[in-house]
Scaffold this motif. Structure first.
Motif, mmCIF file in Angstrom:
data_model
loop_
_atom_site.group_PDB
_atom_site.id
_atom_site.type_symbol
_atom_site.label_atom_id
_atom_site.label_comp_id
_atom_site.label_asym_id
_atom_site.label_seq_id
_atom_site.Cartn_x
_atom_site.Cartn_y
_atom_site.Cartn_z
ATOM 1 N N ARG A 80 -1.666 4.368 3.878
ATOM 2 C CA ARG A 80 -1.319 3.039 3.368
ATOM 3 C C ARG A 80 -2.458 2.051 3.615
ATOM 4 N NH1 ARG A 80 1.118 -1.114 5.355
ATOM 5 N NH2 ARG A 80 1.592 -0.164 7.361
ATOM 6 N N GLY A 111 0.783 -1.230 0.000
ATOM 7 C CA GLY A 111 0.000 0.000 0.000
ATOM 8 C C GLY A 111 0.810 1.272 0.000
ATOM 9 N N ALA A 112 2.136 1.174 -0.012
ATOM 10 C CA ALA A 112 2.983 2.369 0.022
ATOM 11 C C ALA A 112 2.984 3.115 -1.315
ATOM 12 C CB ALA A 112 4.413 1.998 0.401
ATOM 13 N N ARG A 129 -5.407 2.677 1.252
ATOM 14 C CA ARG A 129 -5.125 2.167 -0.096
ATOM 15 C C ARG A 129 -5.293 0.651 -0.155
ATOM 16 N NH1 ARG A 129 0.585 5.274 -1.316
ATOM 17 N NH2 ARG A 129 -0.236 7.376 -1.689
#
Length: 203
Positions: free
Chosen positions: A157, A35-36, A160
């Protein structure tokens, strides 16, 4: 060094490319927790750089049948759910060969690797490698000429990740549970490798 734009990242890669023998491919690692945004950044960087290809680590997930046989399906995405040997061998082939190299892709819809889906043509001199564990596995890290760690705040993060899991079929409850469970456990392992990156990206 902390980089705040993709142009800064590309400029650093260009500097290293200029000092690397022409006959040798340059391998640039983009690392980050789930998710980064590392895959998005890696793809954009590969588009921005001249004569560059993208090589995601996702294609080296073990097949679902193998994960179930090993009892690791519920930890998919953990370090031991990848074909590490195959990944390292591919990195070595990409780095040391001037020939075209093929690699597996990954179908997120069915969460399965796709053999031979990626081909890196011989004329491309830079390969952007996208993966969670590039700095965890010493054999993989040794193949990289330059490594960037993508840093993003925790809440962004997680948001997402939940959105991604829902997009590929999980319910909101399942998505949140996976993001805070297996994904977060992996994030702890990955973040611990950040100190060994050459630079940090915070876009």
């Amino acid at each position: 060094m902390i980089l705040g734009t993709l142009a800064e990242v590309a400029a650093l890669v260009a500097e290293v490319r200029a000092t690397t023998p022409t006959a040798q491919r340059l391998l640039v690692g983009i690392v980050g927790a789930p998710g980064a945004g590392k895959s998005t950044i890696a793809a954009a960087l590969a588009e921005l750089l001249p004569a560059a290809a993208l090589l995601p680590m996702d294609g080296f997930h073990l097949p679902q049948a193998e994960l179930r046989r090993l009892g690791r399906r519920e930890r998919m995405g953990a370090p031991d759910t990848f074909d590490i040997d195959g990944f390292v061998a591919t990195l070595a082939a990409v780095r040391n060969s001037c020939n075209s190299v093929s690699a597996p892709g990954f179908d997120r819809g069915i969460e399965e690797p796709v053999p031979g889906a990626i081909v890196i043509p011989q004329e491309l001199s830079t390969v952007v490698v996208d993966g969670n564990y590039l700095l965890l596995w010493e054999e993989a890290a040794a193949q990289l000429d330059l490594a960037f760690f993508v840093d993003v705040d925790h809440d962004t993060r997680i948001e997402r990740l939940v959105a991604r899991h829902e997009r590929f079929g999980k319910s909101p409850e399942q998505a949140l549970a996976w993001a805070l469970g297996p994904d977060e456990a992996n994030a702890v392992v990955i973040t611990a490798t950040a100190a060994t990156a050459d630079h940090v990206i915070r876009l």
